[in-house]
Design a protein around this motif. Structure first.
Motif, short mmCIF file in Angstrom:
data_model
loop_
_atom_site.label_atom_id
_atom_site.label_comp_id
_atom_site.label_asym_id
_atom_site.label_seq_id
_atom_site.Cartn_x
_atom_site.Cartn_y
_atom_site.Cartn_z
N ARG A 1 14.64 1.15 2.33
CA ARG A 1 14.29 2.55 2.61
C ARG A 1 15.54 3.44 2.67
NH1 ARG A 1 10.42 3.63 7.41
NH2 ARG A 1 10.08 5.50 6.14
N GLN A 2 16.69 2.85 2.34
CA GLN A 2 17.97 3.56 2.33
C GLN A 2 18.34 4.14 3.69
OE1 GLN A 2 18.00 6.36 -0.92
NE2 GLN A 2 17.58 4.80 -2.46
N LYS A 3 17.88 3.44 4.75
CA LYS A 3 18.24 3.85 6.11
C LYS A 3 19.48 3.06 6.53
CE LYS A 3 13.76 5.44 7.80
NZ LYS A 3 12.85 5.50 8.96
N LEU B 1 0.82 -1.21 0.00
CA LEU B 1 0.00 0.00 0.00
C LEU B 1 0.86 1.27 0.00
CD1 LEU B 1 -2.80 -1.10 2.50
CD2 LEU B 1 -3.15 -0.45 0.11
N GLN B 2 2.17 1.08 -0.22
CA GLN B 2 3.10 2.22 -0.24
C GLN B 2 3.12 2.94 1.10
OE1 GLN B 2 4.96 2.64 -3.11
NE2 GLN B 2 3.88 0.79 -3.78
N GLN B 3 3.12 2.14 2.18
CA GLN B 3 3.18 2.70 3.53
C GLN B 3 4.39 2.10 4.27
OE1 GLN B 3 -0.63 1.77 5.29
NE2 GLN B 3 -1.78 2.94 3.77
N PRO B 4 5.61 2.44 3.83
CA PRO B 4 6.80 1.81 4.39
C PRO B 4 7.02 2.11 5.88
CG PRO B 4 7.39 3.64 2.96
CD PRO B 4 5.94 3.40 2.76
N GLU B 5 6.63 3.32 6.29
CA GLU B 5 6.82 3.67 7.70
C GLU B 5 5.96 2.78 8.60
OE1 GLU B 5 6.59 7.59 10.61
OE2 GLU B 5 6.73 7.83 8.42
N GLU B 6 4.69 2.57 8.18
CA GLU B 6 3.79 1.68 8.93
C GLU B 6 4.30 0.25 8.90
OE1 GLU B 6 2.95 3.96 6.83
OE2 GLU B 6 1.41 5.25 7.73
N ALA B 7 4.83 -0.16 7.74
CA ALA B 7 5.39 -1.51 7.61
C ALA B 7 6.51 -1.72 8.62
CB ALA B 7 5.90 -1.74 6.19
N GLN B 8 7.37 -0.71 8.75
CA GLN B 8 8.48 -0.79 9.70
C GLN B 8 7.96 -0.87 11.14
OE1 GLN B 8 11.63 2.06 9.07
NE2 GLN B 8 12.31 1.96 11.19
N GLU B 9 6.93 -0.10 11.44
CA GLU B 9 6.38 -0.11 12.80
C GLU B 9 5.83 -1.48 13.17
OE1 GLU B 9 3.50 2.99 13.01
OE2 GLU B 9 4.96 4.62 12.88
N THR C 1 14.39 -14.34 11.81
CA THR C 1 13.52 -14.08 10.66
C THR C 1 13.04 -12.63 10.68
OG1 THR C 1 12.78 -16.38 10.60
CG2 THR C 1 11.38 -14.74 9.51
N LEU C 2 12.59 -12.18 11.86
CA LEU C 2 12.12 -10.81 11.98
C LEU C 2 13.27 -9.81 11.82
CD1 LEU C 2 9.61 -11.19 14.95
CD2 LEU C 2 9.05 -10.77 12.56
N VAL C 3 14.43 -10.16 12.36
CA VAL C 3 15.60 -9.29 12.22
C VAL C 3 15.93 -9.08 10.75
CG1 VAL C 3 18.10 -9.15 12.60
CG2 VAL C 3 16.59 -9.86 14.47
N ILE C 4 15.92 -10.16 9.99
CA ILE C 4 16.24 -10.07 8.57
C ILE C 4 15.17 -9.28 7.82
CG2 ILE C 4 16.46 -11.44 6.45
CD1 ILE C 4 17.76 -13.61 8.29
N GLU C 5 13.90 -9.53 8.14
CA GLU C 5 12.81 -8.80 7.47
C GLU C 5 12.94 -7.30 7.73
OE1 GLU C 5 8.92 -10.25 8.38
OE2 GLU C 5 9.38 -12.30 7.78
N LEU C 6 13.21 -6.94 8.98
CA LEU C 6 13.31 -5.52 9.31
C LEU C 6 14.55 -4.90 8.67
CD1 LEU C 6 12.33 -3.00 10.70
CD2 LEU C 6 13.35 -3.81 12.85
#
Length: 427
Positions: free
Chosen positions: A325-327, A291-299, A313-318
């Motif tokens: 997001r080039q962070k 849905l183009q909501q990367p900030e919400e996805a990260q949260e 698994t979660l560490v890798i996904e995050l």
């Protein structure tokens, strides 16, 4: 005791027990045991057993066994009660007294199988059931017992054969269990979803439990019948909001239909029901990205990690999300503790390599790319990035090797062919 008197006492005992008047029920029951015909006592014992009044049933069977010590079926019934009460030694004592030439021997094998299954001795349990089947190959209780054993031990192929045998013999329901429902679930478990749906569709609404409703919807999802899957998941949710397993699958059905906002709202509803469900957070993160909501996805992923901080698994996904997001500095800060504690995965090395490279720290970037290369030497994306880094730091031979491996995987990439030619000029 005359028949009419017995029936009055029979009903009286049961009514008194159900009312909780155990003292009076016991008095009437003792009178029945003294005065009633043995066949009537046996009928009362059966009824008490079926209603779950095991103490009264046990006493009735024992009183009959004293009068009829050769009636092995009484020993089998007492053994069954003992198994239900967790008195394994008592059950074995009764069962060991039933010999192979007894009319009750097959029944004793069924109870023994149940006992050994509760003890985790599955092979012994199976052997008892197979012995019973050899003696009584057409006895529905035996076929059903073995079918249920295979079903409960996830040997679904064998269970299917036996349930089909029962259906052919005319038995569609035994002991409150629907053969049609069992066949539907067993076929679904072995991945034969079309056959599964053929049986599920035969079920009446009143035969469909919440678990069966979930299985039907899940099966419809597998055959891409998304609209019907959504309908069944919604029916399940309407009557069983706390059935949290349904939410990610309902969201998937919406996702496949292209209804991403409905999918996300479904997951959010699920999280209101169960805020500790990791799968809901992961799925919500995935849908948020679409849905183009990367900030919400990260949260969502960060909340999931709070609940399960040791999940690689979660560490890798995050970390994947942070890199996308080039962070890059945030990625490095996040992953550094996992590397220090040797909680490592090749993808973590790769993400660190990307991040250090993006921040122009080529020395550390090269270190992590080299660490990841043992796993990703057949990954075109990795090889391309590694080749560019190696060339940048002057490792021309390593860059050439990266490109050669890459072009074996993607031989038509003109850009990387030109890159290879440029490398040759650099030598």
């Amino acid at each position: 005791m005359k028949k009419g008197e017995f029936m009055n006492h029979y009903e009286g005992v049961i009514n008194l027990i159900e009312e909780g008047n155990i003292e009076k029920a016991t008095q009437v029951f003792e009178q029945v045991l003294k005065e009633a015909d043995p066949d009537d006592i046996y009928s009362l014992a059966e009824e008490l057993y079926m209603l779950g009044f095991s103490d009264f049933a046990k006493k009735a069977y024992k009183s009959l066994l004293v009068k009829f010590p050769d009636e092995d079926i009484l020993r089998v019934q007492l053994a069954d009660l003992a198994v239900s009460d967790g008195h394994d030694d008592e059950a074995l004592e009764y069962l060991s007294a039933v010999k192979p030439d007894s009319d009750a021997y097959v029944n004793s094998l069924l109870v023994a199988a149940d006992l050994y299954q509760t003890q985790g001795l599955l092979e012994v349990s199976e052997n008892k059931l197979l012995e019973a089947l050899k003696i009584a190959p057409n006895e529905e209780a035996v076929i059903f017992g073995l079918a249920e054993f295979y079903f409960n031990t996830k040997k679904f192929g064998k269970a299917i054969e036996l349930y089909l045998t029962l259906v052919k013999l005319g038995f569609t329901q035994l002991a409150g269990v629907s053969m049609v429902q069992r066949l539907g679930q067993a076929y679904a478990e072995v991945g034969k979803f079309e056959q599964a749906l053929g049986y599920f569709e035969q079920l009446e609404d009143e035969q469909i439990s919440p678990d069966t409703r979930f299985q039907i919807a899940f099966t419809q999802l597998q055959v891409k019948n998304y609209e019907d899957a959504i309908e069944n998941f919604k029916k399940l949710k309407k009557d069983n909001k706390d059935y949290t397993t349904l939410y990610p699958f309902l969201a998937t059905a919406y996702e496949q239909m292209g209804f991403l906002q409905d999918a996300l709202e479904t997951l959010q509803e699920g999280l209101r029901v169960d805020q500790y469900n990791i799968k809901l957070y992961e799925k919500a993160s995935s849908i948020s990205l679409k849905l183009q909501q990367p900030e919400e996805a990260q949260e969502y992923l960060e909340k999931a990690l709070e609940l399960e901080p040791d999940s690689l698994t979660l560490v890798i996904e995050l970390s994947n999300l942070l890199v996308s997001r080039q962070k890059y500095q945030e990625t490095i800060d996040f992953l550094s503790s996992f590397v220090q504690n040797d909680e490592i995965d090749p993808q973590i090395y790769w993400n660190l390599g990307k991040s250090y490279g993006a921040l122009d720290n080529d020395e550390l970037a090269l270190k992590y790319y080299q660490a990841a290369s043992r796993v990703y030497d057949d990954n075109p994306t990795f090889l391309r990035e590694f080749a560019i880094l190696n060339r940048r730091v002057g490792n021309l031979e390593e860059a050439r090797q990266n490109v050669a491996l890459y072009l074996k995987l993607v031989p038509d990439d003109l850009e990387m062919q030109n890159f290879e030619d440029e490398l040759l000029e650099d030598f």
